[in-house]
Design an enzyme around this catalytic site. Sequence first.
Site, PDB file in Angstrom:
ATOM      1  N   GLU A  90       0.848  -1.193   0.000  1.00 31.11           N
ATOM      2  CA  GLU A  90       0.000   0.000   0.000  1.00 31.11           C
ATOM      3  C   GLU A  90       0.884   1.243   0.000  1.00 31.11           C
ATOM      4  OE1 GLU A  90      -2.219  -0.093   3.633  1.00 31.11           O
ATOM      5  OE2 GLU A  90      -2.790  -2.183   3.319  1.00 31.11           O
ATOM      6  N   LYS A 140       2.445   4.553   1.432  1.00 33.29           N
ATOM      7  CA  LYS A 140       2.607   5.106   2.764  1.00 33.29           C
ATOM      8  C   LYS A 140       2.379   6.611   2.622  1.00 33.29           C
ATOM      9  CE  LYS A 140       5.622   5.207   6.754  1.00 33.29           C
ATOM     10  NZ  LYS A 140       5.469   6.648   6.992  1.00 33.29           N
ATOM     11  N   ASP A 160       1.887  10.419   3.237  1.00 35.75           N
ATOM     12  CA  ASP A 160       2.517  11.360   4.148  1.00 35.75           C
ATOM     13  C   ASP A 160       1.457  12.327   4.657  1.00 35.75           C
ATOM     14  OD1 ASP A 160       4.538  12.340   5.577  1.00 35.75           O
ATOM     15  OD2 ASP A 160       5.596  13.303   3.915  1.00 35.75           O
ATOM     16  N   TYR A 168      -6.972   2.135   5.932  1.00 33.70           N
ATOM     17  CA  TYR A 168      -6.212   0.913   5.669  1.00 33.70           C
ATOM     18  C   TYR A 168      -6.222  -0.093   6.803  1.00 33.70           C
ATOM     19  CZ  TYR A 168      -2.885   3.889   8.153  1.00 33.70           C
ATOM     20  OH  TYR A 168      -2.296   4.730   9.051  1.00 33.70           O
ATOM     21  N   LYS A 218      10.790   2.838   2.613  1.00 28.71           N
ATOM     22  CA  LYS A 218      10.827   4.287   2.401  1.00 28.71           C
ATOM     23  C   LYS A 218      11.457   4.668   1.063  1.00 28.71           C
ATOM     24  CE  LYS A 218      10.605   7.005   5.602  1.00 28.71           C
ATOM     25  NZ  LYS A 218       9.857   7.701   6.646  1.00 28.71           N
ATOM     26  N   CYS A 267      24.839  45.473  -8.758  1.00 25.86           N
ATOM     27  CA  CYS A 267      25.066  44.161  -9.376  1.00 25.86           C
ATOM     28  C   CYS A 267      26.360  43.556  -8.827  1.00 25.86           C
ATOM     29  CB  CYS A 267      25.162  44.317 -10.883  1.00 25.86           C
ATOM     30  SG  CYS A 267      25.736  42.817 -11.703  1.00 25.86           S
ATOM     31  N   CYS A 307      29.116  43.604 -11.832  1.00 24.35           N
ATOM     32  CA  CYS A 307      29.701  44.796 -12.436  1.00 24.35           C
ATOM     33  C   CYS A 307      29.614  46.024 -11.536  1.00 24.35           C
ATOM     34  CB  CYS A 307      29.045  45.083 -13.788  1.00 24.35           C
ATOM     35  SG  CYS A 307      27.335  45.615 -13.626  1.00 24.35           S
ATOM     36  N   CYS A 315      20.091  43.806 -13.459  1.00 22.07           N
ATOM     37  CA  CYS A 315      21.258  44.613 -13.754  1.00 22.07           C
ATOM     38  C   CYS A 315      21.053  45.027 -15.205  1.00 22.07           C
ATOM     39  CB  CYS A 315      22.535  43.792 -13.614  1.00 22.07           C
ATOM     40  SG  CYS A 315      23.935  44.605 -14.376  1.00 22.07           S
ATOM     41  N   CYS A 363      27.632  44.207 -18.720  1.00 17.27           N
ATOM     42  CA  CYS A 363      27.927  43.447 -17.500  1.00 17.27           C
ATOM     43  C   CYS A 363      28.529  42.091 -17.869  1.00 17.27           C
ATOM     44  CB  CYS A 363      26.645  43.259 -16.690  1.00 17.27           C
ATOM     45  SG  CYS A 363      26.844  42.121 -15.314  1.00 17.27           S
TER      46      CYS A 363
HETATM   47  S1  IVH Z   1       0.116   0.711   8.792  1.00 15.69           S
HETATM   48  C1  IVH Z   1       0.017  -1.660  12.299  1.00 15.69           C
HETATM   49  N1  IVH Z   1      -0.404   1.653   6.421  1.00 15.69           N
HETATM   50  O1  IVH Z   1       2.802   5.661   8.472  1.00 15.69           O
HETATM   51  C2  IVH Z   1      -0.326  -0.522  11.446  1.00 15.69           C
HETATM   52  N2  IVH Z   1       0.542   3.125   8.016  1.00 15.69           N
HETATM   53  O2  IVH Z   1       5.208   4.941  10.757  1.00 15.69           O
HETATM   54  C3  IVH Z   1       0.775   0.428  11.315  1.00 15.69           C
HETATM   55  N3  IVH Z   1       0.862   5.404   7.187  1.00 15.69           N
HETATM   56  O3  IVH Z   1       1.868   6.260  11.738  1.00 15.69           O
HETATM   57  C4  IVH Z   1       0.514   1.466  10.301  1.00 15.69           C
HETATM   58  N4  IVH Z   1       0.034   5.062   5.185  1.00 15.69           N
HETATM   59  O4  IVH Z   1       0.379   7.239   9.979  1.00 15.69           O
HETATM   60  C5  IVH Z   1       0.092   1.930   7.628  1.00 15.69           C
HETATM   61  N5  IVH Z   1      -0.962   2.340   4.279  1.00 15.69           N
HETATM   62  C6  IVH Z   1      -0.485   2.614   5.498  1.00 15.69           C
HETATM   63  C7  IVH Z   1      -0.024   3.900   5.846  1.00 15.69           C
HETATM   64  C8  IVH Z   1       0.499   4.115   7.116  1.00 15.69           C
HETATM   65  C9  IVH Z   1       0.566   5.952   5.993  1.00 15.69           C
HETATM   66  C10 IVH Z   1       1.502   6.130   8.297  1.00 15.69           C
HETATM   67  C11 IVH Z   1       0.817   5.972   9.603  1.00 15.69           C
HETATM   68  C12 IVH Z   1       1.876   5.509  10.573  1.00 15.69           C
HETATM   69  C13 IVH Z   1       3.135   5.705   9.823  1.00 15.69           C
HETATM   70  C14 IVH Z   1       4.079   4.563  10.105  1.00 15.69           C
END
Ligand code: IVH
Length: 707
Positions: free
Chosen positions: A114, A116, A118, A242, A331, A425, A428, A443, A448
């Site tokens: 999935e 992650k 932000d 999720y 990551k 400038c 020059c 300038c 120049c």
């Molecule tokens: S799972 C056991 N799934 O990432 C469940 N986290 O450091 C643990 N996050 O604090 C989290 N997307 O805020 C999970 N698809 C995703 C996520 C997700 C973003 C964030 C979440 C968590 C941090 C993990």
Amino acid sequence: MAEKLLTRYEELKAQVNFHNYRYHVLDAPVISDLEYDRLLNELKKIEADHPDWITTDSPTQRAGARPADRFEKIRHPAPILSLANAFGAEDARAWYERVLKIDDRVEKAKFVVEPKIDGLSVVLHYRDGLFVQGATRGDGEIGEDITSNLRTIRAIPLKIPVTREQTAVKGKQASITNYQLPRHLVVRGEAFIPIKEFDELNKKLEEAGEKTYLNPRNTAAGSLRQLDPQLTASRPLTLLVYQIVHSEGGKVPTSQWEILEYLKALGFPVADVARRFNNLESAIAYTETWNEGRDKLSYEADGMVIKIDDLNLAADLGFVGKDPRGAIAFKFPAREVTTTLLGIEVEVGRTGVLTPKAVLEAVEIGGVIVRSATLHNFDFIEEKDIRIGDRVLVKRAGEVIPYVIGPVVDARSGKEKKYKPPTTCPACGQAVEHFEGEVAWYCVNAACPAQLLRNVEHFVSRGAMDIEGLGTELVKILVESDLVSDVADLFSLTIKDLAVINEELNRRRREKNPPKTPVKTSTKKAPDKRPEKLFNAISEAKKQPLQRVIIGVGIHGVGEVMAKDLSATFGDLDKLSTVSIEDLMTIEGVGPNIAESIVDWFSKPSNKKLLGKLKKAGVWPTESKKASKASGKLSGLTFVVTGTLPTLSRDGVKEFIESHGGKVIDSVSKKTSYLVLGENPGSKLDKAQSLGVKVIDEAELKKLAGR
Ligand code: IVH
């Protein structure tokens, strides 16, 4: 009568909630905004007459709440856990080996990948299908009650299933009916602001002359912690869920993949890029495609999460601190980091624009060491209140040069110093000027040296006159040695001049990198061919087509496409230098500003002098209109080019194809006529082969064009 109205009221609530779901969760509305408003108004009218009927799942209740004094604390029904990080495939494999040692069922495990996101973790409580409470993650045990704020997020269903019939999209019905909606269901998701909405929000703020936000994540966090829900409602927040954190009095799936399907069927928004794989390697391969493709996501993702699909197995694996062993965050390399702003330097561009450049404490961003970044312009420094010594947030993404986003105000020690833009400038020493309606400082000294340097660099560059061998170092020497005072002077350089600057280049290089063993003077060195080669390359450039000369002299607002149009329309520089604004505006894409800029350029005495010199030097190409696009041998054909060709450069091959009436596009599709193949081709070759597109080399291309 009242009974009938009550039935209508219930129906309207369900309908508005459903259309809201189609719009905000599925991004696929089935009625117009007007029809939606009509339903909502009818609903509002009933509620005005019968306020006692209003329930919390009414769509009118999303932004009704009054500002709070503070947020109440809420204990989560189960810990809101975090994730351990993996930086690359090797880390992910090591994780797999570790968990395999603990439990051999891992060998047969499936994996869900999935994004992650932000954003901000939020916890949503549903009782008997109604959204009753929502909280921040807090310390993982206790969070803050932000129910009123979360209600304003339209992607959050107020009632689940949104509607049993309509969410039952092909086969998905089973996802609900196989299970039983728990009386208390607690779902976890990530709230965020999509990138496009964030950019639009900032643009609006900028236009209103207000302070802009740093990034989507901080803005989402700030928005959710507003005491006034009306403020939260005005921010473009959304979310993706999720996880089921807790369930009571019902039956929910025990595999991560089915949880996602189940949540989707209930009406929750779920990431559509999530996939399930039968082994870790496939999961890693998929994850890595998103490392390159992350810009295709509509939100910021700092990685992908790889989760063991079997949730019972995952739970049995236990935790390390707050990190469950059953999942890992893979990551992506960071694109935003903080570092210290050591100083600000000012660069002078080709047109005389002064650009402030941040000198940074060296920092790695996405595998590259960054020591400087653009600060855009002086207004930006002032608006963001960026001070020397500040910790600043720097972003480096894709092809764009690194730039400073803004200061981390909370990290200030008080020793930071305000910055004053230069009044002269830096190259020059002449006073700088500011034009009405523009943010840039210029300038305006035509002599120049910094501007001249940039001008020559641009003139000889690949996109313009393409003079091979004249790199930045040589251009610098040319300008410093007073051999050129404008780009036309390049054409009066003799081999002797070029030998002198070549000697200087060699001397500078030796000074920088002294040879380890003394150079033996007795052995005869092969004669240095560079001066002659340079001379020939400069002479060759006289034959470059008109559009390249137009690009080369650098007229503000005139890029490749416009240069091509100007060249095709006016045919030579004599004509072009006498056209009127009205004539220019008959060309598609030329507005009053660009037309004025072109006329202005040709009216300046210094440019008139330059053109006179170019003409004298024989750099006066004319565009014969014979190569009209439709008549060329390649007319009607589309080409994609991949890899390095034996003689033609990237721009060269494009020009060649276009001058014979063909079209060059970036990516291969079924409609592509030919793929022109060079050395070290990219993935375009595979694509062309799989689509059955004909593949040819440079020689065949030339033959096709009748050359
Ligand atoms: S799972 C056991 N799934 O990432 C469940 N986290 O450091 C643990 N996050 O604090 C989290 N997307 O805020 C999970 N698809 C995703 C996520 C997700 C973003 C964030 C979440 C968590 C941090 C993990």
